[in-house]
Design an enzyme around this catalytic site. Structure first.
Site, PDB file in Angstrom:
ATOM      1  N   ARG A  23       0.821  -1.226   0.000  1.00 48.81           N
ATOM      2  CA  ARG A  23       0.000   0.000   0.000  1.00 48.81           C
ATOM      3  C   ARG A  23       0.847   1.265   0.000  1.00 48.81           C
ATOM      4  NH1 ARG A  23      -5.649  -0.873   1.579  1.00 48.81           N
ATOM      5  NH2 ARG A  23      -6.075  -2.810   0.509  1.00 48.81           N
ATOM      6  N   ARG A  27      -3.339   6.574   1.391  1.00 50.50           N
ATOM      7  CA  ARG A  27      -3.839   7.735   2.138  1.00 50.50           C
ATOM      8  C   ARG A  27      -2.844   8.400   3.074  1.00 50.50           C
ATOM      9  NH1 ARG A  27      -9.297   5.364   4.391  1.00 50.50           N
ATOM     10  NH2 ARG A  27      -7.967   3.523   4.327  1.00 50.50           N
ATOM     11  N   ARG A  36      -7.167  11.902  -4.904  1.00 46.14           N
ATOM     12  CA  ARG A  36      -8.344  11.099  -4.570  1.00 46.14           C
ATOM     13  C   ARG A  36      -9.562  12.010  -4.397  1.00 46.14           C
ATOM     14  NH1 ARG A  36     -12.134   8.588  -2.314  1.00 46.14           N
ATOM     15  NH2 ARG A  36     -11.939   6.990  -0.690  1.00 46.14           N
ATOM     16  N   ASP A  73      -6.958  -2.636  -7.536  1.00 50.07           N
ATOM     17  CA  ASP A  73      -7.483  -3.344  -6.360  1.00 50.07           C
ATOM     18  C   ASP A  73      -7.813  -4.789  -6.732  1.00 50.07           C
ATOM     19  OD1 ASP A  73      -8.435  -2.507  -3.473  1.00 50.07           O
ATOM     20  OD2 ASP A  73      -9.797  -4.048  -4.210  1.00 50.07           O
ATOM     21  N   TYR A 150     -15.204 -11.983  -0.605  1.00 47.02           N
ATOM     22  CA  TYR A 150     -15.910 -10.718  -0.866  1.00 47.02           C
ATOM     23  C   TYR A 150     -17.136 -10.946  -1.755  1.00 47.02           C
ATOM     24  CZ  TYR A 150     -11.973  -8.218   1.184  1.00 47.02           C
ATOM     25  OH  TYR A 150     -11.016  -7.754   2.062  1.00 47.02           O
TER      26      TYR A 150
HETATM   27  O1  1CP Z   1      -0.171  -1.560  -2.483  1.00 48.60           O
HETATM   28  C1  1CP Z   1      -0.441  -0.626  -3.253  1.00 48.60           C
HETATM   29  O2  1CP Z   1      -0.030   0.535  -3.075  1.00 48.60           O
HETATM   30  C2  1CP Z   1      -1.226  -0.947  -4.516  1.00 48.60           C
HETATM   31  C3  1CP Z   1      -2.618  -0.800  -4.460  1.00 48.60           C
HETATM   32  C4  1CP Z   1      -3.548  -1.771  -3.717  1.00 48.60           C
HETATM   33  C5  1CP Z   1      -3.429  -3.165  -3.452  1.00 48.60           C
HETATM   34  C6  1CP Z   1      -2.249  -4.064  -3.698  1.00 48.60           C
HETATM   35  C7  1CP Z   1      -4.800  -1.381  -3.255  1.00 48.60           C
HETATM   36  C8  1CP Z   1      -5.314   0.000  -3.344  1.00 48.60           C
HETATM   37  N1  1CP Z   1      -5.463  -2.486  -2.817  1.00 48.60           N
HETATM   38  C9  1CP Z   1      -4.651  -3.581  -2.892  1.00 48.60           C
HETATM   39  C10 1CP Z   1      -4.963  -4.966  -2.529  1.00 48.60           C
HETATM   40  C11 1CP Z   1      -6.161  -5.259  -1.714  1.00 48.60           C
HETATM   41  N2  1CP Z   1      -7.402  -4.718  -1.783  1.00 48.60           N
HETATM   42  C12 1CP Z   1      -6.220  -6.293  -0.741  1.00 48.60           C
HETATM   43  C13 1CP Z   1      -5.089  -7.231  -0.453  1.00 48.60           C
HETATM   44  C14 1CP Z   1      -4.050  -6.631   0.375  1.00 48.60           C
HETATM   45  C15 1CP Z   1      -4.460  -6.352   1.785  1.00 48.60           C
HETATM   46  O3  1CP Z   1      -4.726  -7.323   2.503  1.00 48.60           O
HETATM   47  O4  1CP Z   1      -4.491  -5.163   2.156  1.00 48.60           O
HETATM   48  C16 1CP Z   1      -7.516  -6.314  -0.196  1.00 48.60           C
HETATM   49  C17 1CP Z   1      -8.049  -7.224   0.877  1.00 48.60           C
HETATM   50  C18 1CP Z   1      -8.263  -5.302  -0.865  1.00 48.60           C
HETATM   51  C19 1CP Z   1      -9.697  -4.969  -0.675  1.00 48.60           C
HETATM   52  C20 1CP Z   1      -9.862  -3.573  -0.264  1.00 48.60           C
HETATM   53  N3  1CP Z   1      -9.751  -2.513  -1.112  1.00 48.60           N
HETATM   54  C21 1CP Z   1     -10.022  -3.069   1.035  1.00 48.60           C
HETATM   55  C22 1CP Z   1     -10.049  -3.905   2.301  1.00 48.60           C
HETATM   56  C23 1CP Z   1     -11.413  -4.161   2.769  1.00 48.60           C
HETATM   57  C24 1CP Z   1     -11.380  -5.115   3.954  1.00 48.60           C
HETATM   58  O5  1CP Z   1     -12.078  -6.130   3.882  1.00 48.60           O
HETATM   59  O6  1CP Z   1     -10.669  -4.837   4.937  1.00 48.60           O
HETATM   60  C25 1CP Z   1     -10.062  -1.658   0.943  1.00 48.60           C
HETATM   61  C26 1CP Z   1     -10.283  -0.676   2.051  1.00 48.60           C
HETATM   62  C27 1CP Z   1      -9.862  -1.337  -0.426  1.00 48.60           C
HETATM   63  C28 1CP Z   1      -9.752   0.030  -1.006  1.00 48.60           C
HETATM   64  C29 1CP Z   1      -8.391   0.427  -1.381  1.00 48.60           C
HETATM   65  N4  1CP Z   1      -7.580  -0.291  -2.243  1.00 48.60           N
HETATM   66  C30 1CP Z   1      -6.403   0.375  -2.433  1.00 48.60           C
HETATM   67  C31 1CP Z   1      -6.449   1.583  -1.646  1.00 48.60           C
HETATM   68  C32 1CP Z   1      -5.374   2.655  -1.599  1.00 48.60           C
HETATM   69  C33 1CP Z   1      -7.707   1.596  -0.995  1.00 48.60           C
HETATM   70  C34 1CP Z   1      -8.224   2.704  -0.089  1.00 48.60           C
HETATM   71  C35 1CP Z   1      -9.063   3.578  -0.947  1.00 48.60           C
HETATM   72  C36 1CP Z   1      -9.170   4.978  -0.443  1.00 48.60           C
HETATM   73  O7  1CP Z   1      -9.943   5.174   0.504  1.00 48.60           O
HETATM   74  O8  1CP Z   1      -8.533   5.873  -1.004  1.00 48.60           O
END
Ligand code: 1CP
Length: 355
Positions: A23, A27, A36, A73, A150
């Site tokens: 990540r 943020r 964003r 994502d 999911y």
């Molecule tokens: O790592 C990076 O910088 C690249 C971008 C990236 C990656 C690799 C994002 C952007 N998401 C992911 C993978 C991802 N997405 C995972 C696997 C990794 C992990 O365990 O964190 C999972 C479970 C998700 C699903 C997801 N997308 C969630 C989690 C929900 C939960 O069940 O807890 C969330 C909050 C997102 C949104 C998201 N994806 C990425 C970002 C920066 C965000 C936040 C969005 C925002 O509010 O700006």
């Protein structure tokens, strides 16, 4: 010579330990929050190649990181498989059409990533043109099991009741779902490689909620089939598997044929080294909360982590999970400098290590 990250993932000798951060675009960076806000929706960032490219490059403009990771994502794939993804403020991801019955699983399509996910592939081409081959780009997808949670739960879940009900009440349906996901994911990762990514990673965030036997039945075989499909076409592209809370499952993960395994912060690194015996590289595993500490303590924790992984190649420095949104960006600079300054001593010539 190949970039440091690729040499580390292939367990070749290296001069220092490469670092990237899960990540790393997100943020905690004010410039991410600004883009964003302008885009309004997180999904707009993902679906607009120019914006996805800008966000991917933001952390690299600030920090000397050894890899970029595609801004996207894991839930983009089920979105284009027809489930319709929304991100609801304070709730996270929500599917408009979650999988509720046998019919909805039977209807799931095999997609053509070149058509349905063309915006991701365009973003990859744009990012690669901007990286100019200096820094490798990591592509990724979710593991079939993790993405299925999911799709069946309809969004994030605490106890995974719906998917576990499916697992116990109708495992044949769950296997059907996982098979379609594995096939789509393999094609999607192949398409990402064709578009230019140098490494692919599977995020198995929820593999750790399964019992050992269920993990071997419902997560490992589908990750393994993806590794096999990717390797058939691209034997030289490293594949990283990351099962959160997967410390008990390392032997099974090694046997998938992956090049590297991610370790979360709870993993016992000594034990992981013993089990994996240099058959794979290891990635991790500083606690993301360690970045809340004062700089001097961060440096000490980096040194401790490097020492745990020990001398020689086969280690990629990372956090044990995604960086927290309230991390001080200056502390990320401290982390980068500490890994750069302290890691060369762990890579003295092979001769010295052997003695
Ligand atoms: O790592 C990076 O910088 C690249 C971008 C990236 C990656 C690799 C994002 C952007 N998401 C992911 C993978 C991802 N997405 C995972 C696997 C990794 C992990 O365990 O964190 C999972 C479970 C998700 C699903 C997801 N997308 C969630 C989690 C929900 C939960 O069940 O807890 C969330 C909050 C997102 C949104 C998201 N994806 C990425 C970002 C920066 C965000 C936040 C969005 C925002 O509010 O700006």
């Amino acid at each position: 010579m190949e970039p440091l990250l690729l040499r580390a993932l292939k367990r070749q000798p290296i001069e220092r330990t490469p670092l990237w951060i899960m990540r790393q675009a997100g943020r905690y960076l004010p410039e991410y929050r600004a883009l964003r806000q302008e885009a309004k929706q997180f999904l707009t960032l993902c679906r607009t190649p120019d914006l996805a490219c800008q966000v991917t490059l933001q952390p690299l403009e600030r920090y000397p990181l050894d890899a970029a990771i595609l801004f996207s994502d894991i839930l983009i794939l089920p979105d284009v498989m027809g489930l319709g993804l929304d991100f609801v403020t304070h709730e996270g991801p929500v599917f408009r059409h979650p999988l509720q019955d046998e019919r909805s699983i039977a209807r799931l399509p095999i997609i053509d990533p070149a058509i349905e996910l063309s915006y991701v592939l365009d973003a990859i081409r744009l990012i690669k043109a901007n990286l100019k081959d200096k820094t490798p780009l990591i592509g990724f997808a979710g593991s079939p099991w993790t993405v299925a949670t999911y799709m069946v739960e309809g969004g994030s879940s605490k106890h995974f009741n719906k998917i576990k009900k499916l697992l116990y009440a109708d495992p044949v349906q769950l296997h059907q779902l996982l098979r379609v996901l594995a096939q789509n994911t393999a094609h999607y990762l192949q398409a990402q490689i064709e578009a230019g990514v140098d490494v692919v990673m599977l995020f198995d965030t929820w593999g750790g909620v399964l019992s050992h036997a269920d993990f071997l039945t419902f997560s490992v075989p589908y990750m393994q089939s993806i590794v096999t499909e990717v390797k058939k076409k691209y034997p030289n592209v490293p594949v990283i598997l990351f099962t959160k809370n997967g410390g008990r499952q390392l032997e099974a993960l090694v046997e998938t044929g992956a090049d590297a395994l991610g370790l979360d912060s709870g993993a016992n690194v000594h034990l992981a080294r013993q089990i994996t015996r240099h058959r794979v590289a290891l990635q991790g595993n500083l606690d993301p909360a360690a970045l809340y500490a004062e700089p001097a303590q961060i440096v000490a924790l980096v040194e401790k982590t490097l020492a745990e992984f020990g001398p020689g190649g086969g280690h990629v420095f990372n956090l044990g999970h995604g960086i927290y949104p309230d991390t001080n960006p200056e502390h990320v600079q401290v982390l980068c400098e500490a890994v750069r300054n302290l890691s060369p001593q762990f890579h003295v010539s092979q001769e010295v290590v052997m003695r």
